[in-house]
Scaffold this active site. Structure first.
Site, PDB file in Angstrom:
ATOM      1  N   ASN A 169       0.811  -1.225   0.000  1.00 35.20           N
ATOM      2  CA  ASN A 169       0.000   0.000   0.000  1.00 35.20           C
ATOM      3  C   ASN A 169       0.844   1.276   0.000  1.00 35.20           C
ATOM      4  O   ASN A 169       0.451   2.278  -0.580  1.00 35.20           O
ATOM      5  CB  ASN A 169      -1.002  -0.005   1.159  1.00 35.20           C
ATOM      6  CG  ASN A 169      -0.337  -0.133   2.508  1.00 35.20           C
ATOM      7  OD1 ASN A 169       0.737  -0.703   2.649  1.00 35.20           O
ATOM      8  ND2 ASN A 169      -0.977   0.406   3.533  1.00 35.20           N
ATOM      9  N   GLU A 210     -10.833  -5.216   9.572  1.00 37.52           N
ATOM     10  CA  GLU A 210     -10.166  -4.251   8.705  1.00 37.52           C
ATOM     11  C   GLU A 210     -10.695  -4.396   7.275  1.00 37.52           C
ATOM     12  O   GLU A 210     -10.569  -5.438   6.655  1.00 37.52           O
ATOM     13  CB  GLU A 210      -8.650  -4.464   8.735  1.00 37.52           C
ATOM     14  CG  GLU A 210      -7.868  -3.331   8.120  1.00 37.52           C
ATOM     15  CD  GLU A 210      -6.373  -3.448   8.354  1.00 37.52           C
ATOM     16  OE1 GLU A 210      -5.700  -2.412   8.390  1.00 37.52           O
ATOM     17  OE2 GLU A 210      -5.876  -4.575   8.501  1.00 37.52           O
ATOM     18  N   CYS A 215      -3.113   1.705   6.509  1.00 37.41           N
ATOM     19  CA  CYS A 215      -3.291   1.205   7.876  1.00 37.41           C
ATOM     20  C   CYS A 215      -3.899   2.272   8.773  1.00 37.41           C
ATOM     21  O   CYS A 215      -4.565   1.957   9.762  1.00 37.41           O
ATOM     22  CB  CYS A 215      -1.956   0.745   8.449  1.00 37.41           C
ATOM     23  SG  CYS A 215      -1.192  -0.605   7.526  1.00 37.41           S
ATOM     24  N   GLU A 231       4.089  -3.978  12.531  1.00 33.41           N
ATOM     25  CA  GLU A 231       3.030  -3.003  12.276  1.00 33.41           C
ATOM     26  C   GLU A 231       1.955  -3.757  11.508  1.00 33.41           C
ATOM     27  O   GLU A 231       2.132  -4.078  10.336  1.00 33.41           O
ATOM     28  CB  GLU A 231       3.566  -1.815  11.478  1.00 33.41           C
ATOM     29  CG  GLU A 231       2.695  -0.573  11.615  1.00 33.41           C
ATOM     30  CD  GLU A 231       1.595  -0.489  10.580  1.00 33.41           C
ATOM     31  OE1 GLU A 231       0.554  -1.168  10.773  1.00 33.41           O
ATOM     32  OE2 GLU A 231       1.758   0.232   9.599  1.00 33.41           O
ATOM     33  N   LEU A 232       0.845  -4.054  12.181  1.00 34.50           N
ATOM     34  CA  LEU A 232      -0.101  -5.050  11.675  1.00 34.50           C
ATOM     35  C   LEU A 232      -1.476  -4.482  11.315  1.00 34.50           C
ATOM     36  O   LEU A 232      -2.456  -5.205  11.302  1.00 34.50           O
ATOM     37  CB  LEU A 232      -0.260  -6.167  12.713  1.00 34.50           C
ATOM     38  CG  LEU A 232       1.044  -6.853  13.134  1.00 34.50           C
ATOM     39  CD1 LEU A 232       0.773  -7.905  14.201  1.00 34.50           C
ATOM     40  CD2 LEU A 232       1.754  -7.481  11.937  1.00 34.50           C
ATOM     41  N   PRO A 279      10.161  -6.932  -0.722  1.00 35.23           N
ATOM     42  CA  PRO A 279       8.949  -6.142  -0.947  1.00 35.23           C
ATOM     43  C   PRO A 279       7.753  -7.033  -1.237  1.00 35.23           C
ATOM     44  O   PRO A 279       7.892  -8.229  -1.500  1.00 35.23           O
ATOM     45  CB  PRO A 279       9.313  -5.303  -2.179  1.00 35.23           C
ATOM     46  CG  PRO A 279      10.289  -6.157  -2.931  1.00 35.23           C
ATOM     47  CD  PRO A 279      11.063  -6.935  -1.886  1.00 35.23           C
ATOM     48  N   GLY A 285       2.311  -5.722   7.759  1.00 31.35           N
ATOM     49  CA  GLY A 285       1.365  -6.562   7.039  1.00 31.35           C
ATOM     50  C   GLY A 285       0.164  -6.905   7.899  1.00 31.35           C
ATOM     51  O   GLY A 285      -0.156  -6.201   8.860  1.00 31.35           O
TER      52      GLY A 285
END
Length: 521
Positions: free
Chosen positions: A146, A374, A276, A242-243, A170, A220
């Protein structure tokens, strides 16, 4: 997407989500090649860590200049494979990285400077302590699609400045942005083995996790993060996670409706809602609810949806059919449970394969998937509340805790509510933009992850803190060694140390006991 050939070799196809055009094809890096890349990184890092900081920063400064010169080229690469408008690629990706360079050029010397640790105890007055920040070694980074340039770049730059080497894997959907990053860094003079990109799919990422890296930074999904946590626990590999999030936006009854509705529409639909930090839950005071919903609907309907390479585009496509399917599931679930679709709610197939209309939902509840899970798409669900306390309760009623926002005409009231929200970041009268503040730590609580990137806290994640203790009386035996003195002598020393501490506190101001007494009076 991932393809399999008859002989079993894995391949990737980088595709423009707006048109379906194939941009480039790749062979996935094998597990063995991933291991070789990490070994090269370790070898190169031993030299890189000894490179004076001023030379490391000179490379960062040249990288910053090259990125500024090539910004249009890099932005078009980002847009071509992620779909976001070029102006968003410039603002939310390239500007963020340019400012991260500025921060590192300003702060790295003071951050890495040895820090004196004073000793308050009389027993250790003849010692001098210092903190030293050592690089981990080879850091593995697994980055998402993203924000395919700004996320890996900011993490990589922090790792490089502190003396680490980096192996970056990546997303399989957006490898070209990371290749641009590598080209810029290497053209700036960074040795090739100090920063390497391994292009591949999920198994390639798994191979990086299991390789000899010294730390992992992963951005992710929660599901993938949990699998990685289980895998890394066996060897106690440190990880920054970082989820994702389900970020709430609270609009109080004294908020400016025009300003707050514009903030909600941008916060929900920037990058087609695939951030996010997107506004994924909007709670609005009942007193202004109808007017706010109407304003959001009108503004959403006015957004120009199209190919991100067109200058007049406000919102581009979603990244992949899988994301559209999730959006459709959430909207249909909400509809079936009584939500009203006041804008959007449909695919825009006439534009291209992955476009969905900016959608505003009213009268949603927490029984709906769109308020629990989400969504990661262009959906703004809006729910009324009656009181500040109820708004805080609703905002905290989530497994996520990445960020949140409070909108009000009274900053003190907004900050008071912000302090009660369980999230890594809470903004008052803005949303999403905290990611662009280089000094501000980025990360969450609960299922949104652990650890931080950006700012000094992000730099701390890239180093091991070593405490160095030097005794100033090398010719003297220490009184705490064998043989011990008498118990009474030790008790006397402890009593003296205790009394000394009380006197120091009193000299520094009123004691805590008298402060408590005064408060009661």
């Amino acid at each position: 997407m991932s393809l399999e050939t008859p002989i079993g070799a894995r391949h990737l196809v980088s595709t423009n989500p707006a048109t379906g055009e194939i941009l480039r094809e790749f062979d996935c890096v094998t597990d063995a090649k991933v291991g070789e890349a990490v070994k090269r990184a370790h070898t190169a890092q031993r030299i890189w860590r000894e490179t004076p900081l001023r030379f490391r920063l000179a490379i960062i400064e040249k990288f910053q200049r090259l990125l500024n010169e090539r910004k249009q080229q890099v932005a078009r690469v980002i847009t071509s494979e992620s779909g976001k408008p070029v102006i968003e690629a410039l603002l939310t990706e390239i500007l963020v990285v340019l400012d991260a360079c500025r921060f590192l050029l300003q702060e790295s010397h003071s951050f890495l400077r040895e820090q004196t640790v004073p000793h308050g105890s009389l027993a250790t007055k003849a010692k001098r302590g210092r903190l030293i920040r050592d690089p981990y070694g080879a850091i593995g980074i697994i980055s998402p699609w993203n924000y395919p340039f700004s996320i890996p770049a900011t993490e990589t730059l922090a790792a490089l400045v502190t003396g680490n080497a980096v192996v970056l894997k990546p997303s399989e959907l957006t490898p070209l942005s990371s290749i641009e990053l590598a080209s810029l860094l290497h053209d700036a003079g960074l040795p090739e083995d100090v920063f390497q990109v391994v292009v591949g799919d999920g198994p390639t990422g798994a191979a990086l996790v299991k390789s000899g890296i010294d730390k992992l930074v992963f951005t992710g999904s929660v599901a993938t993060g949990r699998r990685i946590a289980q895998s890394t626990a066996a060897r106690l590999l440190p990880v920054v996670f970082e989820l994702g999030g389900k970020d709430p936006m609270i609009v109080l009854d004294d908020a400016d409706i025009d300003v707050a509705s514009s903030g909600a529409v941008w916060g929900a639909f920037v990058n087609a809602g695939q951030a996010c930090l997107s506004v994924e839950r909007c709670y609005v005071h009942r007193h202004i609810y109808d007017r706010f919903v109407s304003a959001c609907a009108d503004k959403a309907k006015g957004l120009r949806v199209g190919n991100g390479l067109n200058e007049d585009t406000d919102m581009g496509p979603m990244i992949h059919e899988r994301q559209l399917h999730t959006v459709e599931q959430h909207i249909e679930d909400a509809r079936s449970l009584g939500a009203r679709v006041v804008a959007g709610g449909e695919r825009l197939t006439s534009i291209g394969p992955n476009f969905y209309a900016p959608t505003v939902l009213a009268d949603v509840t927490h029984e709906m998937c769109v308020m629990r899970d989400e969504t990661f798409g262009p959906v703004l669900p809006i729910m009324p509340f009656e009181s500040d306390a109820e708004a805080v309760r609703l905002a905290n009623e989530s497994q996520y805790g990445l960020a949140a926002s409070v909108w009000t005409g009274d900053r003190a009231r907004g900050e008071n509510i912000a302090r009660q929200i369980k999230a890594g970041t809470v903004m008052v009268n803005d949303a999403v933009s905290c990611f662009a503040i280089s000094e501000a730590p980025h990360g969450g609580v609960k299922a949104s992850g652990t650890g931080r990137t950006h700012g000094r806290f992000g730099l701390e994640e890239m180093v091991r803190v070593k405490y160095l203790d030097s005794d100033l009386t090398p010719g003297m035996k220490k009184p705490w060694w064998y043989g011990y003195g008498t118990t009474k002598a030790v008790e006397g020393f402890l009593d003296f140390q205790y009394a000394r501490g009380i006197v120091r506190r009193l000299k520094g101001g009123m004691s805590s006991i008298s402060l408590l007494t005064r408060r009661k009076l």
